[in-house]
Structures are given as structure tokens and as C-alpha cells.
Write a protein that holds these residues in place. Structure first.
Motif, PDB file in Angstrom:
ATOM      1  N   LEU A 108       0.755  -1.008   0.111  1.00  0.00           N
ATOM      2  CA  LEU A 108      -0.045   0.088   0.099  1.00  0.00           C
ATOM      3  C   LEU A 108       0.920   1.345  -0.019  1.00  0.00           C
ATOM      4  O   LEU A 108       0.618   2.218  -0.723  1.00  0.00           O
ATOM      5  CB  LEU A 108      -0.931  -0.093   1.212  1.00  0.00           C
ATOM      6  CG  LEU A 108      -1.665   1.283   1.313  1.00  0.00           C
ATOM      7  CD1 LEU A 108      -2.930   1.389   0.061  1.00  0.00           C
ATOM      8  CD2 LEU A 108      -2.592   1.136   2.687  1.00  0.00           C
ATOM      9  N   SER A 129       0.774   3.805  -3.124  1.00  0.00           N
ATOM     10  CA  SER A 129       0.466   5.183  -2.761  1.00  0.00           C
ATOM     11  C   SER A 129       1.240   6.251  -3.262  1.00  0.00           C
ATOM     12  O   SER A 129       1.147   7.281  -3.662  1.00  0.00           O
ATOM     13  CB  SER A 129       0.196   5.267  -1.238  1.00  0.00           C
ATOM     14  OG  SER A 129      -0.771   4.537  -0.804  1.00  0.00           O
ATOM     15  N   TYR A 149       1.297   6.117  -7.095  1.00  0.00           N
ATOM     16  CA  TYR A 149       0.289   7.106  -7.507  1.00  0.00           C
ATOM     17  C   TYR A 149       0.298   8.611  -7.090  1.00  0.00           C
ATOM     18  O   TYR A 149       0.157   9.619  -7.942  1.00  0.00           O
ATOM     19  CB  TYR A 149      -1.370   6.485  -6.783  1.00  0.00           C
ATOM     20  CG  TYR A 149      -1.917   5.662  -7.671  1.00  0.00           C
ATOM     21  CD1 TYR A 149      -1.047   4.592  -8.211  1.00  0.00           C
ATOM     22  CD2 TYR A 149      -3.109   5.310  -7.636  1.00  0.00           C
ATOM     23  CE1 TYR A 149      -1.718   3.736  -9.091  1.00  0.00           C
ATOM     24  CE2 TYR A 149      -3.937   4.435  -8.418  1.00  0.00           C
ATOM     25  CZ  TYR A 149      -3.038   3.639  -9.179  1.00  0.00           C
ATOM     26  OH  TYR A 149      -3.579   2.637  -9.826  1.00  0.00           O
ATOM     27  N   SER A 180      -2.316  13.453  -1.466  1.00  0.00           N
ATOM     28  CA  SER A 180      -2.690  12.221  -2.058  1.00  0.00           C
ATOM     29  C   SER A 180      -2.029  10.965  -1.399  1.00  0.00           C
ATOM     30  O   SER A 180      -3.022  10.104  -1.123  1.00  0.00           O
ATOM     31  CB  SER A 180      -2.578  12.449  -3.404  1.00  0.00           C
ATOM     32  OG  SER A 180      -3.475  13.528  -3.918  1.00  0.00           O
ATOM     33  N   PHE A 181      -0.914  11.096  -1.097  1.00  0.00           N
ATOM     34  CA  PHE A 181       0.002   9.996  -0.397  1.00  0.00           C
ATOM     35  C   PHE A 181      -1.005   9.514   0.729  1.00  0.00           C
ATOM     36  O   PHE A 181      -1.138   8.345   0.938  1.00  0.00           O
ATOM     37  CB  PHE A 181       1.245  10.172  -0.277  1.00  0.00           C
ATOM     38  CG  PHE A 181       1.920   9.021   0.524  1.00  0.00           C
ATOM     39  CD1 PHE A 181       2.567   8.122  -0.268  1.00  0.00           C
ATOM     40  CD2 PHE A 181       2.381   9.213   1.766  1.00  0.00           C
ATOM     41  CE1 PHE A 181       3.229   6.861   0.499  1.00  0.00           C
ATOM     42  CE2 PHE A 181       2.815   8.278   2.528  1.00  0.00           C
ATOM     43  CZ  PHE A 181       3.379   6.965   2.065  1.00  0.00           C
ATOM     44  N   TYR A 201      -4.596   7.980   0.075  1.00  0.00           N
ATOM     45  CA  TYR A 201      -4.394   6.476  -0.132  1.00  0.00           C
ATOM     46  C   TYR A 201      -3.958   5.731   0.765  1.00  0.00           C
ATOM     47  O   TYR A 201      -4.710   4.657   0.590  1.00  0.00           O
ATOM     48  CB  TYR A 201      -3.447   6.501  -1.398  1.00  0.00           C
ATOM     49  CG  TYR A 201      -3.683   7.185  -2.858  1.00  0.00           C
ATOM     50  CD1 TYR A 201      -5.040   7.206  -3.277  1.00  0.00           C
ATOM     51  CD2 TYR A 201      -2.718   7.951  -3.176  1.00  0.00           C
ATOM     52  CE1 TYR A 201      -5.309   7.831  -4.388  1.00  0.00           C
ATOM     53  CE2 TYR A 201      -2.943   8.915  -4.625  1.00  0.00           C
ATOM     54  CZ  TYR A 201      -4.061   8.425  -5.097  1.00  0.00           C
ATOM     55  OH  TYR A 201      -4.383   9.326  -6.433  1.00  0.00           O
ATOM     56  N   VAL A 202      -3.041   5.745   1.414  1.00  0.00           N
ATOM     57  CA  VAL A 202      -2.805   5.056   2.765  1.00  0.00           C
ATOM     58  C   VAL A 202      -4.064   5.127   3.605  1.00  0.00           C
ATOM     59  O   VAL A 202      -4.357   3.846   3.921  1.00  0.00           O
ATOM     60  CB  VAL A 202      -1.189   5.474   3.586  1.00  0.00           C
ATOM     61  CG1 VAL A 202      -0.975   4.710   4.853  1.00  0.00           C
ATOM     62  CG2 VAL A 202      -0.326   5.657   2.593  1.00  0.00           C
TER      63      VAL A 202
END
Length: 182
Positions: free
Chosen positions: A127, A131, A134, A158-159, A162-163
Motif C-alpha cells: 500500500l 500510494s 500514485y 494524496s499519498f 491513499y494510505v
């Protein structure tokens, strides 16, 4: 102005905005190379998923993906309203604006992570890597290609998004499975 008059005014403006968006999409976005990239971003992950998905975990995987779709679509709508980002090119001129990302790229990747990295440690590592890819490669590339324009948003946000979403949804799925198996 009472709430019904206000609602009517807002509705009228939304109709005008949609008509303007549709006109712009038909004239400036549809069938451009950027639009074709979005088509690929929407279709290719699902083809990959169809090939790689473990059919014995189809329901679990689909639930995971559906929850990711809900979360990413909600964040995307909020980010648009708060003017964190914009989408110069859309796959289709309706909400969600980032359908290729919200309903394909992100959920398919997360479904595959959930399926292939079954223990907690391997899932977290995968993940974090996904992340990072992405947030620090995919999003800057999408920005550079003109698929998204970030105004008040940083890639690091964003990181973490996502996590956090990956961990929360994974936790929820595991809890639901335990409840089901009682």
C-alpha cells in the motif's frame, strides 16, 4: 429569497453550467489524445483485474473496490467544490469528473493489493509503495499531461489519503469477514 426560490436559482445555474460543460466537451475534449488516454485509464485496469482477479474472492474483492470507489468519488467531488483541483479533460461530461481515476485506476489497484497481499505487513508495504507511485509519479504525470490541474492540493496529501483509505477499508473488510464467519 426562500429556500425553494434559492433551490430554483441554483438548479437554473447548474443546468446552464452543464450545457456549457457539454458544449466545451464536444468541441474541445471528445476524441482528443487526452480523452483517449482517459479511455485507456478507464478500460485497461478492469481488463487487468479480469485477468488477475481471484474468482474465489470475487465478492470480497468487489466490496473492497466498491468502498474505494465511494471514498475516491466523494473526495473528488469535495475537492472540486473546494477548488483543490480541476479536470481540463473529462471522459464524459457528467459527475464524477474523474471517472477514469475514481472508478477504475484507484479501485482496481486497491482490489489487487487486497487480494495479493494477504498478511498485514505485506499489505502495508504494498500500500505504501502503491500510494507513493500514485501520488508522486501518477498524479504529477496526469498533471503534466493536462488531465488534472492542481490548485490548492499537494501530492503528499494524496499519498496520505491513499494510505488512510487503504488501511481503513482493509480493516473494515477484515471486520466484516470476521462477523460473517461467527
Amino acid at each position: 429569497m426562500n429556500r425553494y426560490e434559492n433551490l430554483e436559482s441554483v438548479n437554473s445555474l447548474e443546468i446552464k453550467a452543464f450545457q456549457l460543460d457539454l458544449e466545451g466537451w464536444l468541441k474541445n475534449e471528445l476524441f482528443t489524445w487526452e480523452w483517449w488516454v482517459l479511455v485507456a485509464f478507464f478500460i485497461l485496469p478492469w481488463i487487468l483485474w479480469a485477468i488477475l482477479a481471484d474468482k474465489t474472492k470475487l465478492l470480497e474483492s468487489t466490496l473492497f473496490g466498491t468502498l474505494v470507489i465511494i471514498a475516491t468519488t466523494f473526495l473528488d467531488a469535495a475537492g472540486l467544490e473546494l477548488e483543490f483541483w480541476r479536470y481540463p479533460v473529462q471522459l464524459i461530461p457528467i459527475a464524477p469528473k474523474a471517472i477514469a481515476f475514481d472508478m477504475s485506476m484507484v479501485p482496481v489497484a486497491f482490489m489487487l493489493l487486497h487480494q495479493y497481499f494477504v498478511n498485514k505487513k505485506s499489505f502495508i508495504i504494498a500500500l505504501l509503495i502503491t500510494s507513493a507511485i500514485y501520488a508522486f509519479i501518477g498524479e504529477p504525470l496526469s498533471n503534466w499531461l493536462g488531465l488534472v490541474q492542481y490548485d490548492k492540493w499537494k501530492y503528499i496529501y494524496s499519498f496520505f489519503y491513499y494510505v488512510i483509505i487503504g488501511l481503513i477499508i482493509r480493516w473494515l473488510i477484515i471486520k466484516l469477514i470476521k462477523l460473517q464467519n461467527r
